[in-house]
Write a protein that holds these residues in place. Sequence first.
Motif, PDB file in Angstrom:
ATOM      1  N   ASP A 206      15.867   1.260   7.609  1.00 54.43           N
ATOM      2  CA  ASP A 206      14.985   2.010   8.499  1.00 54.43           C
ATOM      3  C   ASP A 206      13.598   1.377   8.609  1.00 54.43           C
ATOM      4  O   ASP A 206      12.690   1.943   9.203  1.00 54.43           O
ATOM      5  CB  ASP A 206      14.859   3.463   8.051  1.00 54.43           C
ATOM      6  N   HIS A 207      13.416   0.206   8.037  1.00 57.68           N
ATOM      7  CA  HIS A 207      12.148  -0.514   8.161  1.00 57.68           C
ATOM      8  C   HIS A 207      12.097  -1.284   9.474  1.00 57.68           C
ATOM      9  O   HIS A 207      13.135  -1.715  10.007  1.00 57.68           O
ATOM     10  CB  HIS A 207      11.987  -1.519   7.015  1.00 57.68           C
ATOM     11  N   LEU A 208      10.880  -1.483   9.977  1.00 58.22           N
ATOM     12  CA  LEU A 208      10.614  -2.462  11.019  1.00 58.22           C
ATOM     13  C   LEU A 208       9.928  -3.659  10.377  1.00 58.22           C
ATOM     14  O   LEU A 208       9.105  -3.494   9.470  1.00 58.22           O
ATOM     15  CB  LEU A 208       9.725  -1.879  12.117  1.00 58.22           C
ATOM     16  N   VAL A 209      10.254  -4.841  10.861  1.00 57.47           N
ATOM     17  CA  VAL A 209       9.705  -6.072  10.304  1.00 57.47           C
ATOM     18  C   VAL A 209       8.938  -6.827  11.385  1.00 57.47           C
ATOM     19  O   VAL A 209       9.439  -7.036  12.496  1.00 57.47           O
ATOM     20  CB  VAL A 209      10.819  -6.977   9.720  1.00 57.47           C
ATOM     21  N   GLY A 210       7.707  -7.196  11.069  1.00 54.69           N
ATOM     22  CA  GLY A 210       6.933  -8.115  11.902  1.00 54.69           C
ATOM     23  C   GLY A 210       6.725  -9.396  11.118  1.00 54.69           C
ATOM     24  O   GLY A 210       6.538  -9.357   9.898  1.00 54.69           O
TER      25      GLY A 210
ATOM     26  N   ALA B 104       9.098  10.553  12.292  1.00 53.04           N
ATOM     27  CA  ALA B 104      10.435  10.988  11.872  1.00 53.04           C
ATOM     28  C   ALA B 104      11.016  10.048  10.826  1.00 53.04           C
ATOM     29  O   ALA B 104      11.654  10.491   9.853  1.00 53.04           O
ATOM     30  CB  ALA B 104      11.360  11.054  13.091  1.00 53.04           C
ATOM     31  N   ALA B 105      10.786   8.741  10.991  1.00 59.09           N
ATOM     32  CA  ALA B 105      11.323   7.764  10.033  1.00 59.09           C
ATOM     33  C   ALA B 105      10.712   7.949   8.653  1.00 59.09           C
ATOM     34  O   ALA B 105      11.372   7.680   7.639  1.00 59.09           O
ATOM     35  CB  ALA B 105      11.069   6.351  10.544  1.00 59.09           C
ATOM     36  N   GLU B 106       9.465   8.398   8.600  1.00 61.37           N
ATOM     37  CA  GLU B 106       8.801   8.583   7.302  1.00 61.37           C
ATOM     38  C   GLU B 106       9.508   9.631   6.440  1.00 61.37           C
ATOM     39  O   GLU B 106       9.411   9.595   5.212  1.00 61.37           O
ATOM     40  CB  GLU B 106       7.347   9.012   7.515  1.00 61.37           C
ATOM     41  N   THR B 107      10.212  10.545   7.070  1.00 64.97           N
ATOM     42  CA  THR B 107      10.819  11.660   6.331  1.00 64.97           C
ATOM     43  C   THR B 107      12.246  11.376   5.887  1.00 64.97           C
ATOM     44  O   THR B 107      12.810  12.145   5.110  1.00 64.97           O
ATOM     45  CB  THR B 107      10.818  12.929   7.203  1.00 64.97           C
ATOM     46  N   LYS B 108      12.838  10.295   6.384  1.00 68.43           N
ATOM     47  CA  LYS B 108      14.235   9.972   6.051  1.00 68.43           C
ATOM     48  C   LYS B 108      14.285   8.549   5.497  1.00 68.43           C
ATOM     49  O   LYS B 108      14.109   7.599   6.232  1.00 68.43           O
ATOM     50  CB  LYS B 108      15.119  10.075   7.289  1.00 68.43           C
ATOM     51  N   LYS B 109      14.534   8.431   4.229  1.00 64.62           N
ATOM     52  CA  LYS B 109      14.551   7.115   3.598  1.00 64.62           C
ATOM     53  C   LYS B 109      15.995   6.629   3.470  1.00 64.62           C
ATOM     54  O   LYS B 109      16.790   7.182   2.716  1.00 64.62           O
ATOM     55  CB  LYS B 109      13.862   7.162   2.241  1.00 64.62           C
ATOM     56  N   SER B 110      16.300   5.560   4.176  1.00 67.19           N
ATOM     57  CA  SER B 110      17.665   5.032   4.202  1.00 67.19           C
ATOM     58  C   SER B 110      17.959   4.267   2.916  1.00 67.19           C
ATOM     59  O   SER B 110      17.091   3.605   2.343  1.00 67.19           O
ATOM     60  CB  SER B 110      17.832   4.099   5.408  1.00 67.19           C
ATOM     61  N   THR B 111      19.185   4.348   2.475  1.00 65.48           N
ATOM     62  CA  THR B 111      19.646   3.556   1.327  1.00 65.48           C
ATOM     63  C   THR B 111      20.393   2.317   1.782  1.00 65.48           C
ATOM     64  O   THR B 111      20.730   1.459   0.956  1.00 65.48           O
ATOM     65  CB  THR B 111      20.559   4.397   0.426  1.00 65.48           C
ATOM     66  N   ALA B 112      20.622   2.198   3.084  1.00 65.78           N
ATOM     67  CA  ALA B 112      21.306   1.013   3.623  1.00 65.78           C
ATOM     68  C   ALA B 112      20.298  -0.135   3.773  1.00 65.78           C
ATOM     69  O   ALA B 112      19.092   0.029   3.587  1.00 65.78           O
ATOM     70  CB  ALA B 112      21.944   1.356   4.965  1.00 65.78           C
TER      71      ALA B 112
ATOM     72  N   GLU C 280       0.868  -1.172   0.000  1.00 62.78           N
ATOM     73  CA  GLU C 280       0.000   0.000   0.000  1.00 62.78           C
ATOM     74  C   GLU C 280       0.902   1.217   0.000  1.00 62.78           C
ATOM     75  O   GLU C 280       1.828   1.316   0.828  1.00 62.78           O
ATOM     76  CB  GLU C 280      -0.905   0.014   1.230  1.00 62.78           C
ATOM     77  N   PHE C 281       0.631   2.139  -0.910  1.00 61.13           N
ATOM     78  CA  PHE C 281       1.429   3.369  -1.008  1.00 61.13           C
ATOM     79  C   PHE C 281       0.677   4.526  -0.360  1.00 61.13           C
ATOM     80  O   PHE C 281      -0.536   4.677  -0.561  1.00 61.13           O
ATOM     81  CB  PHE C 281       1.728   3.695  -2.471  1.00 61.13           C
ATOM     82  N   PHE C 282       1.391   5.333   0.436  1.00 58.81           N
ATOM     83  CA  PHE C 282       0.808   6.484   1.123  1.00 58.81           C
ATOM     84  C   PHE C 282       1.348   7.757   0.466  1.00 58.81           C
ATOM     85  O   PHE C 282       2.480   8.183   0.739  1.00 58.81           O
ATOM     86  CB  PHE C 282       1.182   6.455   2.608  1.00 58.81           C
ATOM     87  N   PRO C 283       0.578   8.377  -0.406  1.00 65.26           N
ATOM     88  CA  PRO C 283       1.097   9.528  -1.151  1.00 65.26           C
ATOM     89  C   PRO C 283       1.413  10.736  -0.283  1.00 65.26           C
ATOM     90  O   PRO C 283       2.271  11.550  -0.651  1.00 65.26           O
ATOM     91  CB  PRO C 283      -0.029   9.842  -2.151  1.00 65.26           C
ATOM     92  N   THR C 284       0.747  10.865   0.869  1.00 66.26           N
ATOM     93  CA  THR C 284       0.991  12.056   1.703  1.00 66.26           C
ATOM     94  C   THR C 284       2.398  12.067   2.291  1.00 66.26           C
ATOM     95  O   THR C 284       2.961  13.146   2.525  1.00 66.26           O
ATOM     96  CB  THR C 284      -0.029  12.134   2.843  1.00 66.26           C
ATOM     97  N   ASP C 285       2.977  10.888   2.542  1.00 68.39           N
ATOM     98  CA  ASP C 285       4.341  10.864   3.072  1.00 68.39           C
ATOM     99  C   ASP C 285       5.293  10.088   2.167  1.00 68.39           C
ATOM    100  O   ASP C 285       6.483   9.960   2.473  1.00 68.39           O
ATOM    101  CB  ASP C 285       4.375  10.284   4.491  1.00 68.39           C
ATOM    102  N   GLY C 286       4.789   9.531   1.042  1.00 69.41           N
ATOM    103  CA  GLY C 286       5.654   8.881   0.059  1.00 69.41           C
ATOM    104  C   GLY C 286       6.235   7.556   0.495  1.00 69.41           C
ATOM    105  O   GLY C 286       7.299   7.163   0.001  1.00 69.41           O
ATOM    106  N   ASN C 287       5.551   6.838   1.380  1.00 65.13           N
ATOM    107  CA  ASN C 287       6.096   5.584   1.898  1.00 65.13           C
ATOM    108  C   ASN C 287       5.182   4.407   1.556  1.00 65.13           C
ATOM    109  O   ASN C 287       4.006   4.571   1.205  1.00 65.13           O
ATOM    110  CB  ASN C 287       6.260   5.673   3.414  1.00 65.13           C
ATOM    111  N   TYR C 288       5.768   3.212   1.707  1.00 67.15           N
ATOM    112  CA  TYR C 288       5.070   1.962   1.425  1.00 67.15           C
ATOM    113  C   TYR C 288       4.882   1.158   2.701  1.00 67.15           C
ATOM    114  O   TYR C 288       5.694   1.232   3.635  1.00 67.15           O
ATOM    115  CB  TYR C 288       5.874   1.104   0.433  1.00 67.15           C
ATOM    116  N   LEU C 289       3.815   0.375   2.705  1.00 62.01           N
ATOM    117  CA  LEU C 289       3.611  -0.635   3.741  1.00 62.01           C
ATOM    118  C   LEU C 289       3.457  -1.970   3.010  1.00 62.01           C
ATOM    119  O   LEU C 289       2.518  -2.153   2.230  1.00 62.01           O
ATOM    120  CB  LEU C 289       2.360  -0.321   4.577  1.00 62.01           C
ATOM    121  N   PHE C 290       4.387  -2.886   3.236  1.00 59.52           N
ATOM    122  CA  PHE C 290       4.419  -4.157   2.527  1.00 59.52           C
ATOM    123  C   PHE C 290       3.809  -5.263   3.389  1.00 59.52           C
ATOM    124  O   PHE C 290       4.158  -5.399   4.574  1.00 59.52           O
ATOM    125  CB  PHE C 290       5.852  -4.541   2.159  1.00 59.52           C
ATOM    126  N   THR C 291       2.921  -6.043   2.798  1.00 59.06           N
ATOM    127  CA  THR C 291       2.380  -7.237   3.450  1.00 59.06           C
ATOM    128  C   THR C 291       2.759  -8.431   2.576  1.00 59.06           C
ATOM    129  O   THR C 291       2.167  -8.661   1.519  1.00 59.06           O
ATOM    130  CB  THR C 291       0.848  -7.148   3.607  1.00 59.06           C
TER     131      THR C 291
END
Length: 789
Positions: free
Chosen positions: A257-261, A301-309, A202-213
């Motif tokens: 910078d992702h968390l994994v469940g 805060a994590a939503e605004t900084k996208k890590s390349t690592a 799911e893509f969140f256009p307001t903050d430009g991030n993804y949530l993967f299931t």
Amino acid sequence: MNKLFTLTGLLFFSGSVAMAQNTQNNPGSNHGNKFEQLGTILPTPNEQRTASGAPGVKYWQQRADYNIKCELDEKNLLLTGSETITYTNNSPDPLTYIWLQLDENEHSTDRSANYQDATKMPATGTIKNLDQLSATGNNGYGINITKLTDAAGKNLKYTVNKTMMRVDLPVALRTGQKFIFNIDWNYKISDRMSVGGRGGYEFFPTDGNYLFTMTQWYPRLCVYSDFQGWQNHQFTGRGEFALTFGDFKVQMTVPADHLVGSTGECVNYSAVLNPTQLSRYNAAKTAATPVEIQTLAEAKAAETKKSTAKKTWVFNANNVRDFAWTSSRKFIWDAMPQKIQANNNTVMCMSFYGKEAYNLYSKFSTRAVAHTIKTYSDFTIPYPYPVAQSIEAANGMEYPMICFNYGRTDTDGTYSESTKNGMLGVIIHEVGHNFFPMIVNSDERQWTWMDEGLNSFVEYLTEELWDNKFPSKKGPAYTIVDYMKLPKDELEPIMTNSENITRFGPNAYSKPATGLNILRETIMGRELFDYAFKEYSRRWAFKHPEPADLFRTMEDASGEDLDWFWRGWFYGTDPCDISLDSVKFAKADFPKDLPEAKSKMVKIDKPAVNAFEDISKIRNREDKKNNFYVDKTPGAQDFYYKYDRGMVTVDTTVATKTQPAATLEAVPSAEQGKYDNKFLYELSFSNKGGLVMPVIVEFTYKDGTKEIDRIPAQIWRHNELKTSKFYIKDKEVASILIDPLRETADIDTSNNTWGGKVKESKFKVYKTKAGGAVRGQSVGKNPMQAASK
């Protein structure tokens, strides 16, 4: 899965109706059908599955163990993986091939995606709809197999058929042997919010991030079983999964910078969490309330900084049938423990959710997870796994130890009560799926009701124990009435294949859940039902049950014959509609004049010989070896020996009048008081719906008091259409109501009442006279008496 059914775009499902067999023993009669045993409708018991419903002495099942490494490419929305599978053949059969599921092929246009769906042209559409329908060739979705080898690295031959892959084995895999093979693969991750399906992003256009299931994300073994061989029916998006138990070791490489469940326990939190997160996680292990391991502020805060690592998370899960995970930098993460006393297991209950769900999930989600595993443990078996978690993903789907649910607030953080209750219901439902079918591992592809229906039933019990005011929709009998009264061409039995069900939600979820609740509350009682249901759960934990195993166990452990209920509720489509047709009322009358004994004309009996000489009698006489006992034994020859042979002449044409001895006498005055002030009622019922059910009668007396009588369904046994019940009451009845608590899903309550005045009639009462006719004595003059004159 808690499914939300909507018609989107131009795609409409059109399923054919397949009626489950419900053979009638005496179809031309008003009895001998609904109460017959299920007999040959159920499979024949054997050494794998016993007549009691328990696994047999030779029960077996296969095993598949997985070692998987995968990498999530967020920029290109690609998942790449490699896995080593160890498959153990515990069956008595040599296998020359094995079947795997490639569920992601559901989305592929060149692998017959949605091949079963009809389509229509509505009045309006969207560009996205048209793009989907006009797509031809390869749309880029589906699993790409890049390598398939055995343990020695030798290529294996395989064939892909839609969502199934057959792997041909170099040599037959015999009983007790293992086959180890390797698969490399990749696939383009789909936007599940537009394409649909259970997994994706799911893509969140307001903050430009993804949530993967990440669900149905790896090639995985089909079930090979004693009752059907390979369960390799195609995945069309509805009928869910039949899967094999095993151990998993999974490594997921994701943005740093992702968390994994995930399913299972993480074995390297110390490497992937920062010191603050790790400290909070350890504190959560003994907390009384949920502890935020990643806070709302940290998630924002994590939503605004996208890590390349990148980081690699490692999870292990033992004795599970599947594995799923989620990954995002958007997550708030909280946790608390729940102790399961029965097996001394402390479970980490956790939730992952975005800021969009914070005011709901932070307060309720993890608490609902803890309440669910505790309550289900009480009603079934103790929860055996170390983790249970809920992920907010605008979804509703379940996997071992992890599930994906919905429940977001409005933009100002407020929410409606229906949103709150819907969220609680879906969390309880999806967490509950850990028990059905993740542990009690039924075949969802064939029998959706065995996981969805049973789970919806225990969901109802759990909701009721969450809040006595909770507005449960699945379980109470009255909530299924609108479905039960539909025309027959819109219904099919619960015992119908998943793909063939028209009204999927009521049929696979609500009707079986309601039926089980009726069994518990109205037919069996809580004590008998709860014991038998726990026994079913215990017997089939970590095994593959079939419907007959449930039906037989419920009867075996309770001592109740329930075949009539399975036949009507699960194999049929008839509704319950019991009508109170009439009420007769009388007071006792004690007449002094006895009814006159009526005489009757009786003729003398003719010789008792067969009217027709059959072939056996003729041949027995002709056979000279036969010496008939009475012919050669004078002591066995009486009057009737001669009478039967015409050696005695008696006139049998004359009828004589006989009068039976008096059997009644007047009731003495001293004994009349016992029934002098009683009120006598006869209630006549008819079964207008066709489904036999208990008859629940509520009497309201003229003094305002009430009384309920519960008549078992067996009152219909000898006449399935009409029946009656006679009552002797101490008080006069003012009104009568059938099914006052709406327990039987009666579709027409307008014929359930009686009240008002009724004409009083007399009910004559006598006393039985001592003596009288004795069974076996002659009535009237017999031939011996006539001959003597």
